[in-house]
Scaffold this active site. Structure first.
Site, PDB file in Angstrom:
ATOM      1  N   ARG A 108     -21.085  68.407  37.784  1.00  0.00           N
ATOM      2  CA  ARG A 108     -19.656  68.035  37.753  1.00  0.00           C
ATOM      3  C   ARG A 108     -19.037  68.509  39.059  1.00  0.00           C
ATOM      4  O   ARG A 108     -19.085  69.697  39.379  1.00  0.00           O
ATOM      5  CB  ARG A 108     -18.945  68.694  36.570  1.00  0.00           C
ATOM      6  CG  ARG A 108     -17.427  68.652  36.708  1.00  0.00           C
ATOM      7  CD  ARG A 108     -16.689  69.094  35.466  1.00  0.00           C
ATOM      8  NE  ARG A 108     -16.834  68.127  34.390  1.00  0.00           N
ATOM      9  CZ  ARG A 108     -16.013  68.067  33.341  1.00  0.00           C
ATOM     10  NH1 ARG A 108     -14.992  68.908  33.223  1.00  0.00           N
ATOM     11  NH2 ARG A 108     -16.195  67.172  32.386  1.00  0.00           N
ATOM     12  N   HIS A 135     -16.806  59.111  34.955  1.00  0.00           N
ATOM     13  CA  HIS A 135     -17.153  60.074  33.905  1.00  0.00           C
ATOM     14  C   HIS A 135     -18.072  59.384  32.881  1.00  0.00           C
ATOM     15  O   HIS A 135     -17.702  59.194  31.722  1.00  0.00           O
ATOM     16  CB  HIS A 135     -15.875  60.586  33.244  1.00  0.00           C
ATOM     17  CG  HIS A 135     -16.040  61.848  32.451  1.00  0.00           C
ATOM     18  ND1 HIS A 135     -17.232  62.544  32.377  1.00  0.00           N
ATOM     19  CD2 HIS A 135     -15.163  62.547  31.685  1.00  0.00           C
ATOM     20  CE1 HIS A 135     -17.071  63.615  31.614  1.00  0.00           C
ATOM     21  NE2 HIS A 135     -15.831  63.637  31.175  1.00  0.00           N
ATOM     22  N   GLN A 138     -18.886  60.780  29.226  1.00  0.00           N
ATOM     23  CA  GLN A 138     -17.757  60.698  28.296  1.00  0.00           C
ATOM     24  C   GLN A 138     -17.749  59.347  27.585  1.00  0.00           C
ATOM     25  O   GLN A 138     -17.556  59.256  26.370  1.00  0.00           O
ATOM     26  CB  GLN A 138     -16.434  60.885  29.062  1.00  0.00           C
ATOM     27  CG  GLN A 138     -15.201  60.718  28.194  1.00  0.00           C
ATOM     28  CD  GLN A 138     -15.053  61.807  27.155  1.00  0.00           C
ATOM     29  OE1 GLN A 138     -15.182  62.976  27.479  1.00  0.00           O
ATOM     30  NE2 GLN A 138     -14.799  61.449  25.905  1.00  0.00           N
ATOM     31  N   ASP A 232      -5.543  59.495  28.876  1.00  0.00           N
ATOM     32  CA  ASP A 232      -6.092  60.702  29.518  1.00  0.00           C
ATOM     33  C   ASP A 232      -4.932  61.423  30.204  1.00  0.00           C
ATOM     34  O   ASP A 232      -3.842  60.851  30.368  1.00  0.00           O
ATOM     35  CB  ASP A 232      -7.172  60.276  30.536  1.00  0.00           C
ATOM     36  CG  ASP A 232      -7.896  61.454  31.193  1.00  0.00           C
ATOM     37  OD1 ASP A 232      -7.810  62.589  30.665  1.00  0.00           O
ATOM     38  OD2 ASP A 232      -8.538  61.244  32.242  1.00  0.00           O
ATOM     39  N   CYS A 273     -10.163  61.607  25.906  1.00  0.00           N
ATOM     40  CA  CYS A 273     -11.367  62.380  26.240  1.00  0.00           C
ATOM     41  C   CYS A 273     -11.146  63.881  26.090  1.00  0.00           C
ATOM     42  O   CYS A 273     -12.096  64.630  25.937  1.00  0.00           O
ATOM     43  CB  CYS A 273     -11.816  62.043  27.656  1.00  0.00           C
ATOM     44  SG  CYS A 273     -10.548  62.291  28.905  1.00  0.00           S
ATOM     45  N   ARG A 301     -20.101  64.231  22.339  1.00  0.00           N
ATOM     46  CA  ARG A 301     -20.510  64.640  23.686  1.00  0.00           C
ATOM     47  C   ARG A 301     -21.907  65.256  23.638  1.00  0.00           C
ATOM     48  O   ARG A 301     -22.742  65.024  24.486  1.00  0.00           O
ATOM     49  CB  ARG A 301     -19.501  65.625  24.295  1.00  0.00           C
ATOM     50  CG  ARG A 301     -18.079  65.109  24.499  1.00  0.00           C
ATOM     51  CD  ARG A 301     -18.012  63.846  25.346  1.00  0.00           C
ATOM     52  NE  ARG A 301     -18.720  63.986  26.605  1.00  0.00           N
ATOM     53  CZ  ARG A 301     -18.283  64.675  27.673  1.00  0.00           C
ATOM     54  NH1 ARG A 301     -17.083  65.229  27.648  1.00  0.00           N
ATOM     55  NH2 ARG A 301     -18.995  64.777  28.768  1.00  0.00           N
TER      56      ARG A 301
HETATM   57  N1  NVA Z   1      -9.236  62.737  34.274  1.00  0.00           N
HETATM   58  C1  NVA Z   1      -9.537  64.082  33.834  1.00  0.00           C
HETATM   59  C2  NVA Z   1     -10.648  64.067  32.823  1.00  0.00           C
HETATM   60  C3  NVA Z   1     -11.016  65.399  32.266  1.00  0.00           C
HETATM   61  C4  NVA Z   1     -12.156  65.327  31.294  1.00  0.00           C
HETATM   62  C5  NVA Z   1      -9.903  64.935  35.034  1.00  0.00           C
HETATM   63  O1  NVA Z   1     -10.650  64.477  35.896  1.00  0.00           O
HETATM   64  O2  NVA Z   1      -9.435  66.069  35.112  1.00  0.00           O
HETATM   65  N1   CP Z   2     -13.755  65.441  28.154  1.00  0.00           N
HETATM   66  C1   CP Z   2     -14.253  66.358  28.991  1.00  0.00           C
HETATM   67  O1   CP Z   2     -15.018  66.045  29.897  1.00  0.00           O
HETATM   68  O2   CP Z   2     -13.852  67.625  28.718  1.00  0.00           O
HETATM   69  P1   CP Z   2     -14.145  68.922  29.605  1.00  0.00           P
HETATM   70  O3   CP Z   2     -13.395  68.761  30.902  1.00  0.00           O
HETATM   71  O4   CP Z   2     -13.643  70.067  28.792  1.00  0.00           O
HETATM   72  O5   CP Z   2     -15.619  69.015  29.864  1.00  0.00           O
END
Ligand code: NVA
Ligand code: CP
Length: 320
Positions: A108, A135, A138, A232, A273, A301
């Site tokens: 990530r 993502h 997800q 989101d 998500c 997940r």
């Molecule tokens: N769009 C959000 C998703 C988190 C799971 C981010 O990138 O922070």
């Molecule tokens: N939905 C998701 O990816 O959550 P986290 O950022 O907590 O991993």
């Protein structure tokens, strides 16, 4: 991009790496792991999986570590600032080293190009666990829930993303296109919209799959009769705080509240998500209401990452 395309998909770097058949196989395998979490409890016995994150995570980290454990392996969690990569060691060299110790790498981070580069230089499967652009893991969990709720026949159903045109919005359109669905992104116009190249890519995929991809600035029209409303956060990890006020102003007509939900189909569901910001992108009454399936998305997940790890380490996904 991903491995030897003639034989198997080495990595999951981007949502569009997956074919419809790959997604179906992941969903079927995840179903097995939902019903019987320890079904393949020695698949990764005496093996390790590196989980490298330079952004925070609750769900993806927990899901990844428990998925590895359920397959009999050992997860090795690495924070961005703990590796030599933070002191200038190259991605290429890091990829070679991780490949010598581990059976897969879950990553990530911010730049999609870093994930692409890791995939290119690692001999083991690399899984994108969120970048600024995508993502994919997800969306696999989300499609488990869509299947559970609506079954395989989704003809005539509108699956609508409402809010910021961010990484999750991109993945929503791309995965919907792969699955032959009618997907819509309702976002503000301009810089908070989904990038035109993502819409073009999703439309190209949809033209082969029988799906339909649309974008609009009219949240109400998009939600009319919709089966799924997905949203989101308005500020993603890595977004500039200096844009917060402008962003919230542009996004306020896209907040998912009772009024927007009242336009949707009778059997509609609300998806997110997570993490959520109640009172911003979604009303408390919606996310904690009876149409919300957010906890089921979180549950899947683990099942889907477990399935991905199982299939990728065995070379069982084919890609496009
Ligand atoms: N769009 C959000 C998703 C988190 C799971 C981010 O990138 O922070
Ligand atoms: N939905 C998701 O990816 O959550 P986290 O950022 O907590 O991993």
């Amino acid at each position: 991009m991903s491995g030897n395309r003639n034989h198997f998909l080495k990595d999951l770097l981007r949502t569009e790496d997956l074919s419809r058949a790959d997604v179906e196989l992941v969903l079927a395998t995840a179903r097995d792991f939902a019903d019987e979490p320890l079904k393949s409890a020695s698949a990764l016995a005496h093996k390790s999986v590196a989980i490298y994150m330079t952004k925070p995570s609750t769900r993806t980290r927990l899901a990844s570590e428990t998925a590895v454990a359920h397959l009999g392996g050992t997860p090795i969690f690495l924070r961005g600032d703990e590796l030599q990569i933070g002191r200038g060691e190259t991605i290429e060299d890091t990829a070679r080293i991780v490949s010598q110790f581990c059976s897969a790498l879950i990553i990530r981070t911010y730049a999609q190009s870093d994930v692409d580069q890791l995939g290119a230089h690692a001999s083991i499967p690399v899984i994108n666990a969120l970048t600024d652009e995508d993502h994919p893991t997800q969306l696999l969990a989300d499609w488990m829930v869509i299947r559970e709720k609506f079954g395989k026949d989704i003809s005539g159903r509108k699956l609508v993303y409402v809010g910021d045109g961010n990484n999750v919005a991109n993945s929503w359109l791309l995965m919907g296109a792969i699955m032959g669905a009618h997907v819509i992104a309702a976002t503000p116009s301009g810089k908070f919209a989904v990038a035109p190249e993502v819409i073009a890519k999703a439309q190209e995929i949809a033209s082969a799959s029988g799906g339909k991809v649309e974008s609009t600035n009219d949240a109400k029209a998009a939600c009319e009769g919709a089966s799924v409303i997905y949203t989101d956060v308005w500020m993603s990890m890595g977004d500039s705080e200096s844009e917060r006020a402008e962003k919230f102003k542009a996004l306020s007509p896209f907040a998912v509240d009772e009024k927007l939900m009242s336009l949707t189909a009778k059997d509609s569901i609300f998806m997110h998500c997570l993490p959520a910001h109640r009172g911003e992108e979604v009303a408390t009454t919606v996310i904690d209401g009876e149409k919300s399936v957010v906890w089921r998305e979180a549950f899947h997940r683990r099942t889907t990452i477990q399935a991905l790890l199982y299939l990728l380490t065995r070379g069982e996904l084919k890609g496009n």
